[in-house]
Design a protein around this motif. Sequence first.
Motif, PDB file in Angstrom:
ATOM      1  N   ARG A 169       0.931   8.668  -0.561  1.00 44.44           N
ATOM      2  CA  ARG A 169      -0.136   9.663  -0.215  1.00 44.44           C
ATOM      3  C   ARG A 169       0.198  10.751   0.517  1.00 44.44           C
ATOM      4  N   VAL A 170      -0.781  11.464   0.848  1.00 43.91           N
ATOM      5  CA  VAL A 170      -0.674  12.692   1.604  1.00 43.91           C
ATOM      6  C   VAL A 170      -1.861  12.397   2.823  1.00 43.91           C
ATOM      7  N   ASN A 171      -1.429  12.311   4.075  1.00 42.89           N
ATOM      8  CA  ASN A 171      -2.464  11.959   4.949  1.00 42.89           C
ATOM      9  C   ASN A 171      -3.355  13.151   5.493  1.00 42.89           C
ATOM     10  N   GLY A 172      -4.028  13.128   6.365  1.00 42.48           N
ATOM     11  CA  GLY A 172      -5.044  14.292   6.677  1.00 42.48           C
ATOM     12  C   GLY A 172      -4.209  15.551   7.223  1.00 42.48           C
ATOM     13  N   ASP A 173      -2.910  15.143   7.679  1.00 37.93           N
ATOM     14  CA  ASP A 173      -2.170  16.323   8.149  1.00 37.93           C
ATOM     15  C   ASP A 173      -1.210  16.988   7.182  1.00 37.93           C
ATOM     16  N   GLY A 174      -1.515  16.513   5.883  1.00 37.43           N
ATOM     17  CA  GLY A 174      -0.708  17.127   4.898  1.00 37.43           C
ATOM     18  C   GLY A 174       0.670  16.497   4.820  1.00 37.43           C
ATOM     19  N   GLU A 175       1.090  15.501   5.496  1.00 39.91           N
ATOM     20  CA  GLU A 175       2.162  14.968   5.412  1.00 39.91           C
ATOM     21  C   GLU A 175       2.467  13.646   4.643  1.00 39.91           C
ATOM     22  N   PRO A 176       3.399  13.542   3.881  1.00 39.03           N
ATOM     23  CA  PRO A 176       3.614  12.265   3.157  1.00 39.03           C
ATOM     24  C   PRO A 176       3.672  11.127   3.766  1.00 39.03           C
ATOM     25  N   VAL A 177       2.946   9.833   3.214  1.00 38.58           N
ATOM     26  CA  VAL A 177       3.016   8.734   3.875  1.00 38.58           C
ATOM     27  C   VAL A 177       3.172   7.579   2.709  1.00 38.58           C
ATOM     28  N   THR A 178       4.259   6.688   2.854  1.00 37.73           N
ATOM     29  CA  THR A 178       4.301   5.547   2.138  1.00 37.73           C
ATOM     30  C   THR A 178       3.796   4.169   2.769  1.00 37.73           C
ATOM     31  N   LYS A 179       3.253   3.373   2.110  1.00 37.21           N
ATOM     32  CA  LYS A 179       2.874   2.154   2.550  1.00 37.21           C
ATOM     33  C   LYS A 179       3.193   1.240   1.519  1.00 37.21           C
ATOM     34  N   GLY A 180       3.312  -0.128   1.852  1.00 41.55           N
ATOM     35  CA  GLY A 180       3.940  -1.003   1.065  1.00 41.55           C
ATOM     36  C   GLY A 180       3.077  -2.368   1.090  1.00 41.55           C
ATOM     37  N   VAL A 181       2.785  -3.136   0.163  1.00 41.44           N
ATOM     38  CA  VAL A 181       2.501  -4.259   0.087  1.00 41.44           C
ATOM     39  C   VAL A 181       3.233  -5.367  -1.025  1.00 41.44           C
ATOM     40  N   GLU A 182       3.306  -6.601  -0.417  1.00 40.55           N
ATOM     41  CA  GLU A 182       3.583  -7.559  -1.649  1.00 40.55           C
ATOM     42  C   GLU A 182       2.433  -8.086  -2.374  1.00 40.55           C
ATOM     43  N   GLU A 183       2.657  -8.014  -3.697  1.00 41.72           N
ATOM     44  CA  GLU A 183       1.470  -8.498  -4.524  1.00 41.72           C
ATOM     45  C   GLU A 183       1.932  -9.528  -5.592  1.00 41.72           C
ATOM     46  N   THR A 184       1.015 -10.616  -5.835  1.00 36.45           N
ATOM     47  CA  THR A 184       1.143 -11.355  -7.031  1.00 36.45           C
ATOM     48  C   THR A 184      -0.029 -11.499  -7.709  1.00 36.45           C
ATOM     49  N   ARG A 185      -0.070 -10.906  -8.900  1.00 36.82           N
ATOM     50  CA  ARG A 185      -1.227 -11.012  -9.797  1.00 36.82           C
ATOM     51  C   ARG A 185      -0.930 -12.038 -10.675  1.00 36.82           C
ATOM     52  N   VAL A 186      -2.206 -12.618 -11.045  1.00 42.15           N
ATOM     53  CA  VAL A 186      -2.325 -13.882 -12.177  1.00 42.15           C
ATOM     54  C   VAL A 186      -3.119 -13.246 -13.212  1.00 42.15           C
ATOM     55  N   TRP A 187      -2.534 -13.164 -14.738  1.00 42.31           N
ATOM     56  CA  TRP A 187      -3.435 -12.653 -15.610  1.00 42.31           C
ATOM     57  C   TRP A 187      -3.455 -14.181 -16.658  1.00 42.31           C
ATOM     58  N   GLN A 188      -4.565 -14.044 -17.278  1.00 45.92           N
ATOM     59  CA  GLN A 188      -5.175 -15.160 -18.444  1.00 45.92           C
ATOM     60  C   GLN A 188      -5.485 -14.455 -19.605  1.00 45.92           C
ATOM     61  N   ARG A 189      -4.745 -15.001 -20.831  1.00 43.99           N
ATOM     62  CA  ARG A 189      -5.115 -14.390 -22.069  1.00 43.99           C
ATOM     63  C   ARG A 189      -6.370 -15.231 -22.626  1.00 43.99           C
ATOM     64  N   GLN A 190      -7.651 -14.189 -22.754  1.00 45.44           N
ATOM     65  CA  GLN A 190      -8.764 -14.800 -22.872  1.00 45.44           C
ATOM     66  C   GLN A 190      -9.124 -14.033 -24.354  1.00 45.44           C
ATOM     67  N   SER A 191      -9.393 -14.896 -25.477  1.00 40.97           N
ATOM     68  CA  SER A 191      -9.836 -14.416 -26.597  1.00 40.97           C
ATOM     69  C   SER A 191      -8.851 -13.111 -27.139  1.00 40.97           C
TER      70      SER A 191
END
Length: 128
Positions: A93-115
Amino acid sequence: MSENATAELLKLNQHLLETIAKGDWAAYEKLCDPSITCFEPEALGRLVEGMEFHHFYFKLGGAKGNHTTTMCSPHVRIMGDVAVVSYVRLNQRVNGDGEPVTKGVEETRVWQRQSGSWKHVHFHRTPL
């Protein structure tokens, strides 16, 4: 594991991340099961069930200005009608001062086949 199913899940998951970044509630609702559950920092260690908790944040609007969301080293595991997608998510993203910022998160997402289509049913998100 089917390469087609893996590619489909990665595409769906990226689309999900883009709907989150844009604050597109209608698209997010279509991708998620109404009974979705999650553990995320905003829930303060509690298991959240349903969509209303997430809707609050969507009503605040999406990312402002230039932004990119990237899944790094995604891993897909398909077990019948359930799939787990794990990765590190980088938000640029670009912060309020116009500087680029990178933030990271670990994610696990579960999907299920439905219909015959995949629905997002659970996720766990941890900041790096």
